[in-house]
Design a protein around this motif. Sequence first.
Motif, PDB file in Angstrom:
ATOM      1  N   THR A   1      40.891  36.406 -23.629  1.00 29.32           N
ATOM      2  CA  THR A   1      39.979  35.282 -23.384  1.00 29.32           C
ATOM      3  C   THR A   1      39.009  35.099 -24.538  1.00 29.32           C
ATOM      4  O   THR A   1      38.767  33.967 -25.002  1.00 29.32           O
ATOM      5  CB  THR A   1      39.221  35.503 -22.072  1.00 29.32           C
ATOM      6  OG1 THR A   1      40.151  35.651 -20.994  1.00 29.32           O
ATOM      7  CG2 THR A   1      38.301  34.329 -21.781  1.00 29.32           C
TER       8      THR A   1
ATOM      9  N   LEU B   1      47.375  30.876 -24.044  1.00 32.14           N
ATOM     10  CA  LEU B   1      47.009  29.890 -23.037  1.00 32.14           C
ATOM     11  C   LEU B   1      45.544  29.483 -23.142  1.00 32.14           C
ATOM     12  O   LEU B   1      45.201  28.297 -23.044  1.00 32.14           O
ATOM     13  CB  LEU B   1      47.316  30.442 -21.643  1.00 32.14           C
ATOM     14  CG  LEU B   1      48.797  30.676 -21.319  1.00 32.14           C
ATOM     15  CD1 LEU B   1      48.940  31.332 -19.963  1.00 32.14           C
ATOM     16  CD2 LEU B   1      49.561  29.368 -21.371  1.00 32.14           C
ATOM     17  N   VAL B   2      44.660  30.459 -23.306  1.00 32.84           N
ATOM     18  CA  VAL B   2      43.230  30.148 -23.386  1.00 32.84           C
ATOM     19  C   VAL B   2      42.931  29.346 -24.658  1.00 32.84           C
ATOM     20  O   VAL B   2      42.113  28.412 -24.637  1.00 32.84           O
ATOM     21  CB  VAL B   2      42.409  31.449 -23.347  1.00 32.84           C
ATOM     22  CG1 VAL B   2      40.928  31.174 -23.624  1.00 32.84           C
ATOM     23  CG2 VAL B   2      42.552  32.114 -21.981  1.00 32.84           C
TER      24      VAL B   2
ATOM     25  N   GLY C   1      44.889  27.201 -26.117  1.00 36.85           N
ATOM     26  CA  GLY C   1      45.295  25.827 -25.857  1.00 36.85           C
ATOM     27  C   GLY C   1      44.319  25.088 -24.959  1.00 36.85           C
ATOM     28  O   GLY C   1      44.027  23.900 -25.179  1.00 36.85           O
ATOM     29  N   GLU C   2      43.774  25.775 -23.949  1.00 38.35           N
ATOM     30  CA  GLU C   2      42.812  25.131 -23.055  1.00 38.35           C
ATOM     31  C   GLU C   2      41.523  24.777 -23.792  1.00 38.35           C
ATOM     32  O   GLU C   2      40.947  23.696 -23.588  1.00 38.35           O
ATOM     33  CB  GLU C   2      42.507  26.058 -21.867  1.00 38.35           C
ATOM     34  CG  GLU C   2      43.660  26.227 -20.904  1.00 38.35           C
ATOM     35  CD  GLU C   2      43.976  24.944 -20.155  1.00 38.35           C
ATOM     36  OE1 GLU C   2      43.031  24.184 -19.854  1.00 38.35           O
ATOM     37  OE2 GLU C   2      45.164  24.692 -19.898  1.00 38.35           O
ATOM     38  N   TYR C   3      41.061  25.664 -24.663  1.00 40.55           N
ATOM     39  CA  TYR C   3      39.830  25.376 -25.402  1.00 40.55           C
ATOM     40  C   TYR C   3      40.051  24.262 -26.429  1.00 40.55           C
ATOM     41  O   TYR C   3      39.135  23.459 -26.687  1.00 40.55           O
ATOM     42  CB  TYR C   3      39.301  26.633 -26.076  1.00 40.55           C
ATOM     43  CG  TYR C   3      38.346  27.407 -25.196  1.00 40.55           C
ATOM     44  CD1 TYR C   3      36.977  27.285 -25.354  1.00 40.55           C
ATOM     45  CD2 TYR C   3      38.814  28.248 -24.200  1.00 40.55           C
ATOM     46  CE1 TYR C   3      36.084  27.971 -24.545  1.00 40.55           C
ATOM     47  CE2 TYR C   3      37.942  28.949 -23.386  1.00 40.55           C
ATOM     48  CZ  TYR C   3      36.573  28.805 -23.557  1.00 40.55           C
ATOM     49  OH  TYR C   3      35.699  29.482 -22.750  1.00 40.55           O
TER      50      TYR C   3
ATOM     51  N   LYS D   1      41.913  21.757 -25.953  1.00 43.48           N
ATOM     52  CA  LYS D   1      41.935  20.528 -25.163  1.00 43.48           C
ATOM     53  C   LYS D   1      40.545  20.137 -24.674  1.00 43.48           C
ATOM     54  O   LYS D   1      40.177  18.951 -24.706  1.00 43.48           O
ATOM     55  CB  LYS D   1      42.889  20.722 -23.977  1.00 43.48           C
ATOM     56  CG  LYS D   1      42.977  19.524 -23.051  1.00 43.48           C
ATOM     57  CD  LYS D   1      44.006  19.771 -21.964  1.00 43.48           C
ATOM     58  CE  LYS D   1      43.600  20.926 -21.063  1.00 43.48           C
ATOM     59  NZ  LYS D   1      44.554  21.130 -19.940  1.00 43.48           N
ATOM     60  N   HIS D   2      39.745  21.121 -24.248  1.00 46.12           N
ATOM     61  CA  HIS D   2      38.464  20.810 -23.620  1.00 46.12           C
ATOM     62  C   HIS D   2      37.338  20.582 -24.622  1.00 46.12           C
ATOM     63  O   HIS D   2      36.366  19.902 -24.291  1.00 46.12           O
ATOM     64  CB  HIS D   2      38.058  21.952 -22.673  1.00 46.12           C
ATOM     65  CG  HIS D   2      38.765  21.922 -21.356  1.00 46.12           C
ATOM     66  ND1 HIS D   2      38.270  21.232 -20.260  1.00 46.12           N
ATOM     67  CD2 HIS D   2      39.940  22.480 -20.947  1.00 46.12           C
ATOM     68  CE1 HIS D   2      39.101  21.383 -19.238  1.00 46.12           C
ATOM     69  NE2 HIS D   2      40.125  22.138 -19.625  1.00 46.12           N
TER      70      HIS D   2
ATOM     71  N   ASN E   1      35.974  25.639 -16.461  1.00 42.27           N
ATOM     72  CA  ASN E   1      37.094  24.714 -16.289  1.00 42.27           C
ATOM     73  C   ASN E   1      38.436  25.330 -16.657  1.00 42.27           C
ATOM     74  O   ASN E   1      39.481  24.711 -16.393  1.00 42.27           O
ATOM     75  CB  ASN E   1      36.858  23.459 -17.140  1.00 42.27           C
ATOM     76  CG  ASN E   1      35.678  22.649 -16.659  1.00 42.27           C
ATOM     77  OD1 ASN E   1      35.748  21.960 -15.651  1.00 42.27           O
ATOM     78  ND2 ASN E   1      34.560  22.741 -17.380  1.00 42.27           N
ATOM     79  N   VAL E   2      38.431  26.496 -17.266  1.00 38.12           N
ATOM     80  CA  VAL E   2      39.685  27.190 -17.594  1.00 38.12           C
ATOM     81  C   VAL E   2      39.778  28.530 -16.877  1.00 38.12           C
ATOM     82  O   VAL E   2      40.722  29.292 -17.105  1.00 38.12           O
ATOM     83  CB  VAL E   2      39.804  27.403 -19.121  1.00 38.12           C
ATOM     84  CG1 VAL E   2      39.749  26.083 -19.849  1.00 38.12           C
ATOM     85  CG2 VAL E   2      38.723  28.340 -19.632  1.00 38.12           C
TER      86      VAL E   2
ATOM     87  N   VAL F   1      43.032  29.456 -15.021  1.00 36.20           N
ATOM     88  CA  VAL F   1      44.122  29.953 -15.857  1.00 36.20           C
ATOM     89  C   VAL F   1      43.950  31.442 -16.127  1.00 36.20           C
ATOM     90  O   VAL F   1      44.914  32.218 -16.065  1.00 36.20           O
ATOM     91  CB  VAL F   1      44.169  29.161 -17.181  1.00 36.20           C
ATOM     92  CG1 VAL F   1      45.250  29.708 -18.100  1.00 36.20           C
ATOM     93  CG2 VAL F   1      44.389  27.682 -16.905  1.00 36.20           C
TER      94      VAL F   1
ATOM     95  N   ASP G   1      45.851  24.791  -8.778  1.00 38.11           N
ATOM     96  CA  ASP G   1      46.361  23.601  -9.451  1.00 38.11           C
ATOM     97  C   ASP G   1      47.486  23.009  -8.614  1.00 38.11           C
ATOM     98  O   ASP G   1      48.666  23.257  -8.871  1.00 38.11           O
ATOM     99  CB  ASP G   1      46.869  23.961 -10.862  1.00 38.11           C
ATOM    100  CG  ASP G   1      47.086  22.718 -11.705  1.00 38.11           C
ATOM    101  OD1 ASP G   1      46.916  21.600 -11.181  1.00 38.11           O
ATOM    102  OD2 ASP G   1      47.420  22.862 -12.897  1.00 38.11           O
TER     103      ASP G   1
END
Length: 393
Positions: free
Chosen positions: A204, A267-268, A270-272, A274-275, A302-303, A306, A384
């Motif tokens: 993370t 994964l983390v 990619g989420e960051y 995007k956000h 918000n993540v 995940v 989700d």
Amino acid sequence: MSGASLLHERPRGASPGLWRLAWRRLRRDAVGMTALAIVAAFGLLVIVSALGLVGADWAAEVGVNYAPPTFAGADLEPGASVPKPAPAAARAADTTAEPAVVDPLADILAEIRREREAGAATGRAPAAGGDGTAAVDPLADVMADIRRDAAGAAAALAPAARAATLPFGGDKWGRDVLKKTIKGSQTSIFVGIAAALLATLLGTLFGAAAGYFGGAIDDAFNWFYSVMSSIPYLLLILAVAAVLQQKGTLTIVLILGLTGWTGIFRLVRGEYLKHKAREYVQAADAIGASHARRIFRHIFPNVSHVVLVQLSILVVAFIKSEVILSFLGFGVPVDVVSWGSMLNEAQTELILGKWWQLAAAGTAMAVLVTAFSLFTDALRDALDPKLRGRAGG
């Protein structure tokens, strides 16, 4: 009905948050709740085992060697018989056993006694010392006390009668397999959870830094991720274990945690990515929020779903990895029991037809891993629900 009345009748309570909605969806999933109950039961078992309420005496040799399960009967092989230990009095009176205390003057004293007995038989007086008194053994009383104490200690330390059968059988030393399975669950589940927490923390932090800042920081973490991912995972953990050359629960946690963060990092990150470009992050930047506040206070909630799902997946993977390491001899030391060490012992027992330790450890691991996997799937769907819709479509 007028629009004003509709507005008046509308509930004014705050809308439920993400976690409350996820809990409502999870409660409607019968398979997920059943899996959660099984995982909770294993967690409770770990707690009571850690407190010493169950399985604390797993190393006690309470049964005969390879004691069969009670439901299988005491005599599994034709003509086999369970040896019965001799009574304590018979063992204490056994003169053929090697004495616990050796008298260095035994031969000299025996010769003196033989001379005294021979003199008494022939009517001669016993040999006298230099002052005319009869020869007396000055250590006779001391050695008699030592022999009595040794006999008492031997009787006290004599092995008690062992059970011919045990609820789920015994291993080659007569230890209860059921207690070993319970105590082994404490080690395996602790290793899985602790290593998963460490790997999730590293993944993370690395993913958040790489995805949020980008640039050279992102390139450095991506290079490190590529190097770690290019090595087969099992080969990597075996290589690290061979380099450390130190067995122990903490060592396994470090090995698994330091090598298992790559999946959650991807994964983390990619989420960051995007956000960080969304409006609420730009608004936080406009009001002067620091980078740390934007990373952990605004984006991370918000993540977090995940991260939670990946944590559950890593727990299952690391429990299986601990079993593999212990099975190959790189796991826990000999004075600690785990499901992997039980399976390592069971491979030789299975050749002799003693299947119960393999069945106990394998069944416990299979039930926990299956329940945890089903719970992870249900948790992902609850957090989700769009995933379930796409899967159904």
